[in-house]
Design an enzyme around this catalytic site. Structure first.
Site, PDB file in Angstrom:
ATOM      1  N   CYS A 197      43.451  37.344  42.437  1.00 15.43           N
ATOM      2  CA  CYS A 197      44.651  36.626  42.877  1.00 15.43           C
ATOM      3  C   CYS A 197      45.661  36.409  41.753  1.00 15.43           C
ATOM      4  CB  CYS A 197      44.261  35.293  43.515  1.00 15.43           C
ATOM      5  SG  CYS A 197      43.080  34.323  42.547  1.00 15.43           S
ATOM      6  N   VAL A 250      39.377  32.676  52.686  1.00 20.05           N
ATOM      7  CA  VAL A 250      40.182  33.901  52.686  1.00 20.05           C
ATOM      8  C   VAL A 250      40.005  34.649  54.000  1.00 20.05           C
ATOM      9  CG1 VAL A 250      40.537  36.153  51.587  1.00 20.05           C
ATOM     10  CG2 VAL A 250      40.201  34.117  50.179  1.00 20.05           C
ATOM     11  N   HIS A 307      48.691  29.196  43.020  1.00 20.49           N
ATOM     12  CA  HIS A 307      48.462  29.395  41.581  1.00 20.49           C
ATOM     13  C   HIS A 307      49.805  29.454  40.849  1.00 20.49           C
ATOM     14  CE1 HIS A 307      44.352  29.900  42.401  1.00 20.49           C
ATOM     15  NE2 HIS A 307      44.171  31.174  42.124  1.00 20.49           N
TER      16      HIS A 307
END
Length: 338
Positions: free
Chosen positions: A127, A13, A241
């Protein structure tokens, strides 16, 4: 122009944060990169220049205007208050501060008003929560959401670099017809498998990740008693995702109305073709994009006032680095950063 620090700069990240600052041309006057002692020999690049990685200590972080944290909850709990007390705005990507009552938990497309000038620590949500609330917000404003059921299909990168290594090494072993090695990070084999566990289990038999989605969604959307249940799974995808979401409303919500609302929602891309030319969001197509993709919108046949849909987003960008930089941009827009 601002003095900016990235804490956890060498992680997956952190690297994306540096890249996002550059791509969005954030007004950086000085850039400081921080990581653990074992990473201080490394150098990272920003706008074609090489920057050394520093160890975070009481001397190296002084006089920063902004710090983007992605170094885990332990580091955040220790260092964020010190920086904030010194006048630095901290945007933290860990779970350390998310549910603290006086710490804003912000998704700029959803609750920008939560950002207050006196709040020097701002939390970046989980997230999976971020991509879902970006879609829920315009629908809730129209018809009032009463209940949400969500199942997530989360990429290996959400668990960090070692989980990416697990997926890579196990896939190579399978293709080479070798013994598949044990996972070093994940609780089970990830290659060609689905693991119905993200984070640790809690007393109620939900995982910590699942309860993050419940608690964070309620806080971000300002719905204290929202009925929400989540099941989070890890899938053999490197990045992006996916979520299957069932939404029940107080007022009537048609598929056409939902499509119109999402078509004009900020940060949302609608991919909802059917019939002879089906189109829908895919994890592989979301990689590298800052948008939240939504499709498979249909009437939920199990309830009177419900719809079902499919949501996909890059967990390292909108799910982490991009949302953090967007918060920083909002601080600039509100003239909190000076």
């Amino acid at each position: 122009m601002y003095k900016v620090g990235v804490v956890g700069a060498t992680g997956v990240v952190g690297v994306e944060m540096i890249s996002t600052l550059e791509e969005r041309n954030f007004p950086v006057k000085e850039l400081h990169l921080y990581a653990s002692e074992r990473s201080t020999a490394k150098k990272l690049f920003y706008k074609g220049r090489s920057f050394p990685v520093e160890s975070l200590n009481s001397e190296t972080w002084k006089d920063l205007d902004l710090a983007l944290f992605s170094a885990g909850a332990t580091v955040s709990r220790e260092m964020a208050p010190k920086m904030a007390a010194n006048g630095t705005y901290v945007v933290d990507n860990s779970s350390a501060w998310r549910m603290e009552p006086n710490v804003p938990l912000v998704v700029p497309e959803v609750n920008p008003s939560a950002l207050k000038k006196g709040s020097r620590i701002i939390s970046n949500p989980n997230c999976s929560t971020i991509q879902m609330v970006v879609v829920l917000k315009p629908l809730h404003d129209e018809a009032i959401i009463e209940r949400v059921i969500v199942a997530t299909y989360q990429a290996a990168s959400g668990a960090g670099a070692r989980a990416i290594e697990d997926l890579t090494e196990q896939t190579h072993a399978w293709v080479s017809k070798k013994t598949i090695p044990r996972s070093k990070k994940l609780p089970a084999q990830i290659a060609f498998n689905v693991i119905p566990q993200v984070d640790v289990f809690l007393d109620n038999r939900y995982t910590k990740e699942e309860m993050k989605m419940v608690d964070e969604t309620r806080k971000i959307m300002g719905i204290k008693n929202l009925r929400l249940s989540a099941t989070c799974a890890r899938v053999p995808v490197f990045r992006g995702h996916s979520e299957a979401v069932w939404i029940e409303f107080k007022k009537n919500m048609t598929v056409n109305k939902a499509r119109k609302l999402l078509l004009k929602a900020p940060g949302v891309v609608l991919l909802d073709g059917t019939d002879s030319k089906p189109s829908y969001p895919l994890a592989v197509n979301s990689s590298g994009s800052g948008d939240v993709f939504v499709g498979r919108i249909r009437k939920d046949i199990s309830t009177k006032r419900g719809i079902s849909l499919w949501v996909v987003s890059d967990n390292l960008l909108k799910g982490a680095a991009l949302n953090a930089v967007q918060i920083a941009e909002l601080l600039c827009k509100l003239s909190y950063l000076r």
